[in-house]
Write a protein that holds these residues in place. Structure first.
Motif, PDB file in Angstrom:
ATOM      1  N   LYS A 169      57.148  28.939  33.596  1.00  0.00           N
ATOM      2  CA  LYS A 169      58.553  28.550  33.771  1.00  0.00           C
ATOM      3  C   LYS A 169      59.477  29.758  33.577  1.00  0.00           C
ATOM      4  O   LYS A 169      60.444  29.941  34.309  1.00  0.00           O
ATOM      5  CB  LYS A 169      58.913  27.445  32.772  1.00  0.00           C
ATOM      6  CG  LYS A 169      60.316  26.919  32.913  1.00  0.00           C
ATOM      7  CD  LYS A 169      60.577  25.805  31.928  1.00  0.00           C
ATOM      8  CE  LYS A 169      62.005  25.317  32.033  1.00  0.00           C
ATOM      9  NZ  LYS A 169      62.307  24.273  31.033  1.00  0.00           N
ATOM     10  N   GLU A 170      59.124  30.590  32.629  1.00  0.00           N
ATOM     11  CA  GLU A 170      59.958  31.756  32.322  1.00  0.00           C
ATOM     12  C   GLU A 170      59.775  32.892  33.324  1.00  0.00           C
ATOM     13  O   GLU A 170      60.725  33.618  33.622  1.00  0.00           O
ATOM     14  CB  GLU A 170      59.608  32.251  30.919  1.00  0.00           C
ATOM     15  CG  GLU A 170      60.483  33.371  30.415  1.00  0.00           C
ATOM     16  CD  GLU A 170      60.152  33.759  28.975  1.00  0.00           C
ATOM     17  OE1 GLU A 170      60.368  34.937  28.646  1.00  0.00           O
ATOM     18  OE2 GLU A 170      59.677  32.908  28.217  1.00  0.00           O
ATOM     19  N   HIS A 171      58.559  33.045  33.877  1.00  0.00           N
ATOM     20  CA  HIS A 171      58.250  34.209  34.710  1.00  0.00           C
ATOM     21  C   HIS A 171      57.932  33.873  36.166  1.00  0.00           C
ATOM     22  O   HIS A 171      57.605  34.772  36.922  1.00  0.00           O
ATOM     23  CB  HIS A 171      57.068  34.974  34.110  1.00  0.00           C
ATOM     24  CG  HIS A 171      57.379  35.561  32.772  1.00  0.00           C
ATOM     25  ND1 HIS A 171      58.002  36.777  32.614  1.00  0.00           N
ATOM     26  CD2 HIS A 171      57.182  35.078  31.518  1.00  0.00           C
ATOM     27  CE1 HIS A 171      58.159  37.028  31.328  1.00  0.00           C
ATOM     28  NE2 HIS A 171      57.676  36.008  30.645  1.00  0.00           N
ATOM     29  N   GLY A 172      57.997  32.622  36.544  1.00  0.00           N
ATOM     30  CA  GLY A 172      57.676  32.230  37.903  1.00  0.00           C
ATOM     31  C   GLY A 172      56.238  31.748  38.042  1.00  0.00           C
ATOM     32  O   GLY A 172      55.965  30.804  38.752  1.00  0.00           O
ATOM     33  N   SER A 173      55.323  32.411  37.357  1.00  0.00           N
ATOM     34  CA  SER A 173      53.920  31.987  37.267  1.00  0.00           C
ATOM     35  C   SER A 173      53.295  32.780  36.126  1.00  0.00           C
ATOM     36  O   SER A 173      53.823  33.823  35.719  1.00  0.00           O
ATOM     37  CB  SER A 173      53.156  32.236  38.566  1.00  0.00           C
ATOM     38  OG  SER A 173      52.887  33.619  38.730  1.00  0.00           O
ATOM     39  N   PHE A 174      52.179  32.286  35.648  1.00  0.00           N
ATOM     40  CA  PHE A 174      51.486  33.021  34.585  1.00  0.00           C
ATOM     41  C   PHE A 174      50.940  34.338  35.136  1.00  0.00           C
ATOM     42  O   PHE A 174      50.921  35.347  34.445  1.00  0.00           O
ATOM     43  CB  PHE A 174      50.376  32.165  33.974  1.00  0.00           C
ATOM     44  CG  PHE A 174      49.990  32.588  32.597  1.00  0.00           C
ATOM     45  CD1 PHE A 174      50.623  32.061  31.500  1.00  0.00           C
ATOM     46  CD2 PHE A 174      48.992  33.533  32.402  1.00  0.00           C
ATOM     47  CE1 PHE A 174      50.278  32.471  30.210  1.00  0.00           C
ATOM     48  CE2 PHE A 174      48.638  33.948  31.132  1.00  0.00           C
ATOM     49  CZ  PHE A 174      49.289  33.409  30.023  1.00  0.00           C
ATOM     50  N   GLN A 217      48.765  36.724  42.431  1.00  0.00           N
ATOM     51  CA  GLN A 217      48.299  35.702  43.373  1.00  0.00           C
ATOM     52  C   GLN A 217      47.480  34.603  42.707  1.00  0.00           C
ATOM     53  O   GLN A 217      47.237  33.563  43.319  1.00  0.00           O
ATOM     54  CB  GLN A 217      47.483  36.354  44.484  1.00  0.00           C
ATOM     55  CG  GLN A 217      48.308  37.271  45.350  1.00  0.00           C
ATOM     56  CD  GLN A 217      47.474  38.049  46.351  1.00  0.00           C
ATOM     57  OE1 GLN A 217      46.262  37.916  46.412  1.00  0.00           O
ATOM     58  NE2 GLN A 217      48.141  38.874  47.141  1.00  0.00           N
ATOM     59  N   LEU A 218      47.046  34.834  41.460  1.00  0.00           N
ATOM     60  CA  LEU A 218      46.250  33.817  40.783  1.00  0.00           C
ATOM     61  C   LEU A 218      47.099  32.583  40.490  1.00  0.00           C
ATOM     62  O   LEU A 218      48.217  32.695  39.980  1.00  0.00           O
ATOM     63  CB  LEU A 218      45.709  34.349  39.456  1.00  0.00           C
ATOM     64  CG  LEU A 218      44.502  35.254  39.516  1.00  0.00           C
ATOM     65  CD1 LEU A 218      44.180  35.770  38.118  1.00  0.00           C
ATOM     66  CD2 LEU A 218      43.312  34.522  40.100  1.00  0.00           C
ATOM     67  N   GLY A 219      46.556  31.426  40.782  1.00  0.00           N
ATOM     68  CA  GLY A 219      47.247  30.189  40.452  1.00  0.00           C
ATOM     69  C   GLY A 219      47.157  29.908  38.959  1.00  0.00           C
ATOM     70  O   GLY A 219      46.196  30.311  38.294  1.00  0.00           O
ATOM     71  N   ASP A 220      48.144  29.218  38.446  1.00  0.00           N
ATOM     72  CA  ASP A 220      48.137  28.878  37.026  1.00  0.00           C
ATOM     73  C   ASP A 220      46.902  28.068  36.654  1.00  0.00           C
ATOM     74  O   ASP A 220      46.383  28.192  35.545  1.00  0.00           O
ATOM     75  CB  ASP A 220      49.414  28.119  36.653  1.00  0.00           C
ATOM     76  CG  ASP A 220      50.654  28.996  36.716  1.00  0.00           C
ATOM     77  OD1 ASP A 220      50.521  30.238  36.686  1.00  0.00           O
ATOM     78  OD2 ASP A 220      51.758  28.430  36.799  1.00  0.00           O
ATOM     79  N   ASP A 221      46.417  27.238  37.586  1.00  0.00           N
ATOM     80  CA  ASP A 221      45.212  26.453  37.313  1.00  0.00           C
ATOM     81  C   ASP A 221      43.988  27.348  37.133  1.00  0.00           C
ATOM     82  O   ASP A 221      43.141  27.095  36.271  1.00  0.00           O
ATOM     83  CB  ASP A 221      44.963  25.423  38.419  1.00  0.00           C
ATOM     84  CG  ASP A 221      44.738  26.063  39.782  1.00  0.00           C
ATOM     85  OD1 ASP A 221      45.373  27.090  40.091  1.00  0.00           O
ATOM     86  OD2 ASP A 221      43.928  25.515  40.552  1.00  0.00           O
ATOM     87  N   ARG A 222      43.889  28.422  37.907  1.00  0.00           N
ATOM     88  CA  ARG A 222      42.734  29.329  37.788  1.00  0.00           C
ATOM     89  C   ARG A 222      42.807  30.128  36.493  1.00  0.00           C
ATOM     90  O   ARG A 222      41.794  30.414  35.871  1.00  0.00           O
ATOM     91  CB  ARG A 222      42.649  30.278  38.985  1.00  0.00           C
ATOM     92  CG  ARG A 222      42.370  29.598  40.309  1.00  0.00           C
ATOM     93  CD  ARG A 222      41.078  28.767  40.338  1.00  0.00           C
ATOM     94  NE  ARG A 222      41.280  27.436  39.783  1.00  0.00           N
ATOM     95  CZ  ARG A 222      40.353  26.714  39.148  1.00  0.00           C
ATOM     96  NH1 ARG A 222      39.148  27.160  38.980  1.00  0.00           N
ATOM     97  NH2 ARG A 222      40.628  25.528  38.678  1.00  0.00           N
TER      98      ARG A 222
END
Length: 165
Positions: free
Chosen positions: A154-159, A72-77
């Motif tokens: 990009k590879e996994h949908g989100s970090f 659930q963590l956003g890439d920005d966080r």
């Protein structure tokens, strides 16, 4: 500055490759720098000895985070947390914490998509920004880590999905 960062990246890459095969600390000579490379197994053994054994060391380690939380963590966080750790390294964490709202503003909320494509002038302006810590190598690590986060996402949908796997 870019040449120094590129040299550091080459050293880190070479050191990582050496670390995978070494069991003792030894010097690695690259250009004008000598880098000490210690294997993880050596570091782990030393930590276990200092803390009273493997079980005692394990008891000191934090619990792994919940995979659902990570997803659930956003890439920005995630980029913000990575960056906070970088800026705290070798610096007073209290100063970084106090200035963190300014970091959030200066680094565009740590949005990897926004940061990855900023022109050099954006980064140059950060080097002179008195509201943040003006360490060029740490500032440029945010740019590099933004690109890294984007590639993994990009590879996994989100970090976060990558971390939770």
């Amino acid at each position: 500055m870019a040449d120094a960062i590129a040299a550091i990246n080459r050293i880190q890459s070479a050191a990582a490759q050496k670390t995978a095969t070494q069991t003792k600390t030894q010097g690695l000579k690259l250009n004008q720098w000598t880098v000490a490379v210690t294997s993880f197994d050596s570091i782990l053994a030393r930590a276990q000895q200092r803390k009273g054994g493997a079980d005692a060391l394990t008891a000191l380690l934090p619990s792994p985070p919940n995979p659902q939380y990570l997803q659930q963590l956003g890439d920005d966080r995630i980029l913000a947390e990575m960056s906070k750790r970088v800026f705290c390294a070798g610096f007073s964490w209290k100063v970084i914490e106090a200035k963190w709202p300014e970091f959030e503003t200066a680094f565009l909320g740590f949005n990897p998509d926004s940061l990855a494509f900023q022109p050099n002038e954006f980064w140059d302006a950060l080097f002179a920004n008195p509201r943040i810590v003006r360490n060029a190598a740490k500032i440029l690590s945010v740019r590099d880590n933004a690109s890294f986060v984007r590639e993994i996402a990009k590879e996994h949908g989100s970090f976060g999905q990558f971390l939770s796997a």
